[in-house]
Design a protein around this motif. Structure first.
Motif, short mmCIF file in Angstrom:
data_model
loop_
_atom_site.label_atom_id
_atom_site.label_comp_id
_atom_site.label_asym_id
_atom_site.label_seq_id
_atom_site.Cartn_x
_atom_site.Cartn_y
_atom_site.Cartn_z
N GLU A 35 6.61 -11.14 -4.80
CA GLU A 35 8.32 -11.22 -4.76
C GLU A 35 8.48 -12.10 -3.08
O GLU A 35 7.96 -11.61 -2.29
N LEU A 36 9.77 -12.90 -3.31
CA LEU A 36 10.18 -13.32 -2.22
C LEU A 36 10.94 -12.24 -1.55
O LEU A 36 11.79 -11.54 -2.18
N GLU A 59 0.91 -0.87 -0.06
CA GLU A 59 -0.23 -0.05 0.00
C GLU A 59 0.97 1.29 -0.04
O GLU A 59 1.92 1.43 0.76
N ASN A 60 0.71 2.24 -0.84
CA ASN A 60 1.38 3.46 -0.79
C ASN A 60 0.45 4.57 -0.29
O ASN A 60 -0.51 4.67 -0.50
N LEU A 61 1.21 5.11 0.79
CA LEU A 61 0.47 5.94 1.68
C LEU A 61 1.24 7.30 1.32
O LEU A 61 0.96 8.38 1.86
N GLY A 62 2.05 7.72 0.08
CA GLY A 62 2.41 8.88 -0.32
C GLY A 62 3.93 8.87 0.34
O GLY A 62 4.86 8.95 -0.50
N ASN A 63 3.82 9.06 1.58
CA ASN A 63 5.55 9.38 2.33
C ASN A 63 6.13 7.80 2.47
O ASN A 63 7.17 7.60 2.66
N GLU A 64 5.05 6.90 2.59
CA GLU A 64 5.48 5.74 3.15
C GLU A 64 4.86 4.66 2.39
O GLU A 64 3.94 4.87 1.67
N GLU A 65 5.41 3.27 2.57
CA GLU A 65 4.76 2.17 1.92
C GLU A 65 4.45 1.00 3.11
O GLU A 65 5.21 1.02 4.08
N ILE A 66 3.46 0.35 3.16
CA ILE A 66 3.09 -0.81 4.02
C ILE A 66 3.08 -1.65 3.19
O ILE A 66 2.12 -2.14 2.33
N ALA A 67 3.86 -2.99 3.54
CA ALA A 67 3.71 -4.34 2.63
C ALA A 67 3.20 -5.26 3.63
O ALA A 67 3.38 -5.28 4.83
N GLN A 68 2.43 -6.10 3.29
CA GLN A 68 2.01 -7.35 3.96
C GLN A 68 2.74 -8.58 3.24
O GLN A 68 2.81 -8.68 2.06
N VAL A 69 3.37 -9.08 4.21
CA VAL A 69 4.24 -10.46 3.80
C VAL A 69 3.77 -11.60 4.52
O VAL A 69 3.37 -11.63 5.73
N SER A 119 2.94 -7.11 8.64
CA SER A 119 3.11 -5.74 8.33
C SER A 119 4.42 -5.08 8.22
O SER A 119 5.03 -5.25 9.27
N VAL A 120 5.00 -4.59 7.19
CA VAL A 120 6.25 -4.01 7.34
C VAL A 120 6.23 -2.53 6.75
O VAL A 120 5.26 -2.43 5.68
N ARG A 121 6.68 -1.68 7.58
CA ARG A 121 6.55 -0.20 6.97
C ARG A 121 7.67 0.54 6.76
O ARG A 121 8.56 0.31 7.62
N GLY A 122 7.94 1.23 6.02
CA GLY A 122 9.00 2.07 5.62
C GLY A 122 8.75 3.26 4.70
O GLY A 122 7.74 3.36 3.89
N ALA A 123 9.89 3.92 4.39
CA ALA A 123 10.00 4.98 3.51
C ALA A 123 9.69 4.44 2.12
O ALA A 123 10.04 3.45 1.88
N ARG A 124 8.96 5.16 1.48
CA ARG A 124 8.70 5.06 -0.03
C ARG A 124 10.05 5.37 -0.89
O ARG A 124 10.55 6.61 -0.64
N PRO A 125 10.58 4.55 -1.68
CA PRO A 125 9.98 3.30 -1.89
C PRO A 125 10.46 2.28 -1.16
O PRO A 125 11.51 2.35 -0.60
#
Ligand SMILES: Nc1ncnc2c1ncn2[C@@H]1O[C@H](COP(=O)(O)OP(=O)(O)OP(=O)(O)O)[C@@H](O)[C@H]1O
Ligand SMILES: [Mg+2]
Length: 372
Positions: free
Chosen positions: A338-339, A307-317, A325-331
């Motif tokens: 992907e693995l 998910e793209n929140l603009g400044n950050e992205e949240i990935a479900q793994v 959930s993994v959250r970090g600065a975009r990109p």
């Protein structure tokens, strides 16, 4: 109000216990946020503080004085409810001053206080309008202003921002923070929104099924949640909670175990004896994607959604049957399908006893080669 103290408050409705046993004390001029999910007893507690509902048991003290039996008007508290009712036929100005004129306050004094509040809440240009000519957020501010002109000892607010859009919520939060600074008054603020709690509170009480789960500053609640319930409630997305086991004997290694995975972390937990089944908690921002050949503990999984929140992205793994959930600065450099390998630092691991949900104090003992 200097202080508010709740001492063993219980409230039953027939067979339902809405508030089970709440004891809480505030410091001088606190911004206390009562935070919890729907039905946990927040409104019931606030109504008891206001004097609108008698407790089944317990005492309420204001500045050390027992007010449990006092009617609302003798408590000098101003309430702002979620569904604020303004007088539709009165202008904003008269809505603001209404409570004072009922109390026979002098005309000049009413004028002075209304002007002051109108300036503080940026309502000056709206004084001649009627409620139906206002936006929802403006009406919300009038409701707030009406409580403020009374200069009460404390404000009690029940989800007062719930009807506002994201931007107005944010600007009204800022306004409330500066209001609290200027007024030197106690605020008791009910919400299920953890952002409200993080941004405004000087103290947060997390409620769960009518009980206080944890009391602390926003930072304490976020960084050291006292239970898996609090950990799972604070943060968006909330802390990942993964079933894990601690090795027996003196060697309390942490092993993440769920169907599909078994990962031994190179950390030993100096945890409380006797507890083996734990939940390992790690916040989304503390799970870090790393190259596949990373030296150190890694969880391997497949990226499901980003998910793209603009400044950050949240990935479900997906890791075996688990999902994190993994959250970090975009990109964030993770793509669906992907693995990926994820790592975490020992100081970012929280442990909770699986059965009781209570936080375990533990000292990470990283393997020497990995100590950094
Ligand atoms: N007058 C009442 N009679 C019977 N049960 C009630 C009454 N008022 C509240 N309850 C029950 O007490 C519990 C707590 O309700 P309360 O309104 O305090 O929750 P809340 O935390 O404010 O929830 P929400 O976030 O949904 O507003 C709920 O289970 C509710 O059904
Ligand atoms: Mg409520």
């Amino acid at each position: 109000m200097a202080t508010l103290e709740l001492d063993g408050i219980v409230r039953r409705f027939g067979d339902t216990t809405a508030v089970a046993d709440v004891s809480l004390a505030t410091e001088r001029n606190e911004f206390l946020v009562l935070l919890g999910p729907s039905g946990c007893g927040k409104t019931t507690l606030l109504r008891m503080i206001a004097g609108l509902l008698p407790p089944s048991e317990g005492r309420i003290l204001v500045d050390g004085r027992d007010v449990t039996a006092l009617p609302p008007r003798e408590r000098d508290l101003a309430m702002v409810f979620q569904n604020y009712a303004l007088y539709p036929h009165l202008t904003v100005e008269r809505n603001l001053g209404f409570g004072l004129s009922v109390r026979k306050t002098g005309k000049q004094e009413i004028r002075r206080r209304v002007d002051e509040v109108a300036e503080l809440l940026d309502l000056g240009h709206l004084l001649r309008r009627r409620p139906k000519e206002l936006s929802g957020g403006q009406r919300q501010r009038v409701a707030l202003g009406r409580a403020m002109v009374r200069e009460p000892m404390a404000f009690l607010m029940d989800e007062p921002l719930s009807n506002l859009d994201a931007k107005l919520r944010s600007s009204t939060r800022t306004r409330l923070i500066s209001l609290h600074r200027r007024l030197d008054t106690t605020f008791v603020y009910v919400t299920h929104d953890q952002v409200d709690a993080m941004t405004m509170a000087t103290k947060v009480a997390v409620l769960h099924q009518g009980r206080v789960e944890q009391v602390g500053t926003p930072v304490e609640i976020y960084d050291e949640p006292a239970s898996s319930f609090v950990a799972g409630f604070m943060g968006a997305p909330p802390m990942n909670l993964l079933p894990a086991e601690l090795g027996t004997g003196p060697d309390h290694r942490i092993v993440l175990r769920a169907s599909g995975i078994e990962v031994e972390l190179p950390y030993r937990a100096a945890a409380e004896p006797g507890v083996r089944e734990v939940l390992l908690g790690v916040r989304p921002e503390h799970l870090v994607p790393v190259p596949d050949d990373h030296v150190g503990p890694v969880l391997r999984g497949r990226v499901d959604i980003v998910e793209n929140l603009g400044n950050e992205e949240i990935a479900q793994v997906e890791i075996g049957d688990l999902r994190v959930s993994v959250r970090g600065a975009r990109p964030i450099h993770l793509a669906p399908g992907e693995l990926t390998a994820l790592t975490m630092r020992p100081e970012h691991i929280h442990l909770f006893a699986r059965q009781s949900g209570l936080r375990l104090t533990w000292e990470p003992e990283p393997a020497p080669a990995l100590a950094s």
